[in-house]
Design an enzyme around this catalytic site. Structure first.
Site, mmCIF file in Angstrom:
data_model
loop_
_atom_site.group_PDB
_atom_site.id
_atom_site.type_symbol
_atom_site.label_atom_id
_atom_site.label_comp_id
_atom_site.label_asym_id
_atom_site.label_seq_id
_atom_site.Cartn_x
_atom_site.Cartn_y
_atom_site.Cartn_z
ATOM 1 N N CYS A 131 67.457 60.162 24.248
ATOM 2 C CA CYS A 131 67.304 58.821 24.724
ATOM 3 C C CYS A 131 68.641 58.095 25.285
ATOM 4 O O CYS A 131 69.666 57.749 24.496
ATOM 5 C CB CYS A 131 66.900 57.968 23.076
ATOM 6 N N CYS A 134 69.704 54.550 24.409
ATOM 7 C CA CYS A 134 70.561 54.547 23.102
ATOM 8 C C CYS A 134 71.800 55.177 23.246
ATOM 9 O O CYS A 134 72.613 54.550 22.546
ATOM 10 C CB CYS A 134 69.694 55.202 22.109
ATOM 11 N N ASP A 135 71.929 56.210 23.470
ATOM 12 C CA ASP A 135 73.188 57.091 23.207
ATOM 13 C C ASP A 135 74.107 56.936 24.670
ATOM 14 O O ASP A 135 75.270 57.379 24.389
ATOM 15 C CB ASP A 135 72.884 58.719 22.880
HETATM 16 C C1 LIG Z 1 67.434 59.765 19.254
HETATM 17 C C2 LIG Z 1 66.742 58.500 19.590
HETATM 18 C C3 LIG Z 1 67.396 57.390 19.600
HETATM 19 C C4 LIG Z 1 67.042 55.957 19.760
HETATM 20 N N1 LIG Z 1 67.589 55.005 19.857
HETATM 21 C C5 LIG Z 1 67.084 53.930 19.959
HETATM 22 C C6 LIG Z 1 68.087 52.622 20.313
HETATM 23 O O1 LIG Z 1 69.038 52.916 19.847
HETATM 24 N N2 LIG Z 1 67.435 51.535 20.105
HETATM 25 C C7 LIG Z 1 66.047 51.348 20.198
HETATM 26 O O2 LIG Z 1 65.489 50.317 20.354
HETATM 27 N N3 LIG Z 1 65.151 52.357 20.336
HETATM 28 C C8 LIG Z 1 65.672 53.753 20.148
HETATM 29 N N4 LIG Z 1 64.818 54.770 20.049
HETATM 30 C C9 LIG Z 1 63.536 54.647 20.186
HETATM 31 C C10 LIG Z 1 62.928 54.180 18.488
HETATM 32 O O3 LIG Z 1 63.145 55.084 18.019
HETATM 33 C C11 LIG Z 1 61.379 54.016 18.904
HETATM 34 O O4 LIG Z 1 61.066 53.192 20.009
HETATM 35 C C12 LIG Z 1 60.923 53.393 17.650
HETATM 36 O O5 LIG Z 1 61.163 54.432 16.435
HETATM 37 C C13 LIG Z 1 59.315 53.674 17.855
HETATM 38 O O6 LIG Z 1 58.759 52.995 16.451
HETATM 39 P P1 LIG Z 1 57.473 53.300 16.099
HETATM 40 O O7 LIG Z 1 57.265 52.559 14.664
HETATM 41 O O8 LIG Z 1 56.426 53.030 17.105
HETATM 42 O O9 LIG Z 1 57.229 55.133 15.828
HETATM 43 P P2 LIG Z 1 58.277 55.983 14.836
HETATM 44 O O10 LIG Z 1 59.698 55.383 14.875
HETATM 45 O O11 LIG Z 1 58.161 57.197 15.806
HETATM 46 O O12 LIG Z 1 57.683 56.286 13.675
HETATM 47 C C14 LIG Z 1 56.303 57.029 13.505
HETATM 48 C C15 LIG Z 1 56.239 56.924 12.107
HETATM 49 O O13 LIG Z 1 54.632 57.651 12.045
HETATM 50 C C16 LIG Z 1 54.865 58.613 10.982
HETATM 51 N N5 LIG Z 1 53.640 59.596 11.232
HETATM 52 C C17 LIG Z 1 53.312 60.378 12.036
HETATM 53 N N6 LIG Z 1 52.198 61.089 12.061
HETATM 54 C C18 LIG Z 1 51.856 60.670 10.940
HETATM 55 C C19 LIG Z 1 50.667 61.054 10.057
HETATM 56 N N7 LIG Z 1 49.746 62.250 10.687
HETATM 57 N N8 LIG Z 1 50.508 60.519 8.908
HETATM 58 C C20 LIG Z 1 51.193 59.371 8.630
HETATM 59 N N9 LIG Z 1 52.445 59.128 9.206
HETATM 60 C C21 LIG Z 1 52.744 59.749 10.539
HETATM 61 C C22 LIG Z 1 56.184 59.221 11.168
HETATM 62 O O14 LIG Z 1 56.339 60.014 9.787
HETATM 63 C C23 LIG Z 1 57.093 58.058 11.278
HETATM 64 O O15 LIG Z 1 57.145 57.308 9.907
HETATM 65 C C24 LIG Z 1 65.297 56.096 19.861
HETATM 66 C C25 LIG Z 1 64.708 57.134 19.736
HETATM 67 C C26 LIG Z 1 65.366 58.568 19.468
HETATM 68 C C27 LIG Z 1 64.375 59.757 19.497
#
Ligand SMILES: Cc1cc2nc3c(=O)[nH]c(=O)nc-3n(C[C@H](O)[C@H](O)[C@H](O)COP(=O)(O)OP(=O)(O)OC[C@H]3O[C@@H](n4cnc5c(N)ncnc54)[C@H](O)[C@@H]3O)c2cc1C
Length: 302
Positions: A131, A134-135
């Protein structure tokens, strides 16, 4: 029978849990393998309003504590399959247990594709990132590599070019898959150098990344490149398999939704799993709040 089951515990699922709990609906959340979601593995977040900077893990631990404090029921398990009848949804967990709910929120996010090469795991968050938004600021004035050839890779390279001393865009083919307009922007940028027909085969360093090994196709030996950061942008995998045949996906497997409503009444989606959503935490949290409101409406007229 639960009112609502939230699948996923990233910012989208946890924000929905906070809102639904405050509405008195006592949601049940299934965390999946990664409680807290993708941000748990992120070092510092500097773009989440309210915090000048916060460790990803701290932000997510706080969100989880907030949801539990409001009496969200939490199960540390993963969903294997979802089926529906006229009156409810049946959720089977990997443990073999079954649950039933009147409505579902799918907030299962994505997993980033990996290169699966030596050094990638070891230097994750120590020079290896998925990302740039982010980084990227951590690499001001340094040389970095971006791996990939699609829109995301080009966008990451363009973003990094404003911060880094030099950006190498490493692609295994001789042309990019990115849209033409993106390619034109790339060509105009003097700070980005494309390294064609090349694959990164190893990431090296001591405490952090300081070097990568690259192999050109049609060449037997590898060349070394000194970089402080490697941004991997070779695509993401949506975590949506367990919903096959229940809600429509786009051709990459992301859920198609109108706002947060899917085509299947009672199933809502929020965050990175939604087709065309901005893959950022604040957006996921916002969609979680919107989904909670839609679920409340759905349950009130059901
Ligand atoms: C390295 C990195 C750095 C980042 N830094 C930033 C930042 O600085 N600022 C920012 O705004 N965004 C950042 N992002 C992006 C941000 O992390 C995502 O946009 C955000 O986390 C999305 O949230 P979400 O709730 O949609 O999904 P996620 O955070 O992906 O969470 C998905 C959840 O679903 C669960 N899950 C998956 N499959 C199943 C299943 N079959 N059964 C039950 N549960 C399941 C997982 O365990 C997890 O808890 C970064 C991403 C990465 C990879």
């Amino acid at each position: 029978m639960e009112n609502v089951i939230i699948i996923g515990s990233g910012p989208a699922g946890l924000t929905a849990a906070i809102y639904l709990s405050r509405s008195g609906l006592r949601p049940l959340m299934i965390t999946g393998e990664k409680p807290g979601g993708q941000l748990v593995n992120t070092d510092l977040i500097e773009n989440y309003p309210g915090f000048i900077s916060i460790k990803g893990a701290d932000l997510m631990v706080n969100m989880l504590a907030q949801a539990e404090n409001l009496k969200t029921k939490v199960i540390y398990e993963s969903v294997k399959n979802v089926s529906k009848s006229d009156i409810h949804f049946e959720i089977s967990l990997c443990s073999g247990e079954f649950l039933r709910a009147k409505s579902l929120l799918v907030a299962t996010g994505v997993t980033h594709k990996k290169l699966c090469i030596p050094g990638e795991e070891k230097f994750t968050n120590k020079g290896v990132s998925w990302c740039a938004t982010c980084d990227g600021p951590l690499y001001k004035g340094k040389e970095v590599a971006v791996v990939g050839g699609g829109n995301t890779a080009v966008m990451e390279a363009l973003f990094l070019s404003k911060l880094a001393k030099k950006v190498y865009l490493i692609h295994r083919r001789s042309s990019l898959r990115a849209e033409k307009i993106m390619q034109e922007r790339l060509q105009l940028n003097e700070n980005i150098e494309c390294v064609w027909n090349s694959e990164v085969v190893e990431i090296l360093g001591e405490d952090r990344v300081n070097n990568i090994k690259i192999k050109k196709s049609n060449e037997a030996c590898c060349m070394d490149m000194d970089v402080s950061g490697v941004f991997i942008a070779i695509g993401t995998n949506p975590s949506s398999d367990f919903l096959k045949d229940i809600v429509p996906f786009d051709n990459e497997g992301y859920i198609l939704a109108n706002g947060t409503k899917t085509e299947c009444p009672g199933i809502f989606a929020a965050g990175d799993i939604v087709s065309s959503s901005l893959k950022q935490a604040i957006y996921a949290a916002g969609q979680g709040a919107l989904a909670a409101r839609c679920i409340e409406e759905f349950l009130s007229i059901r």
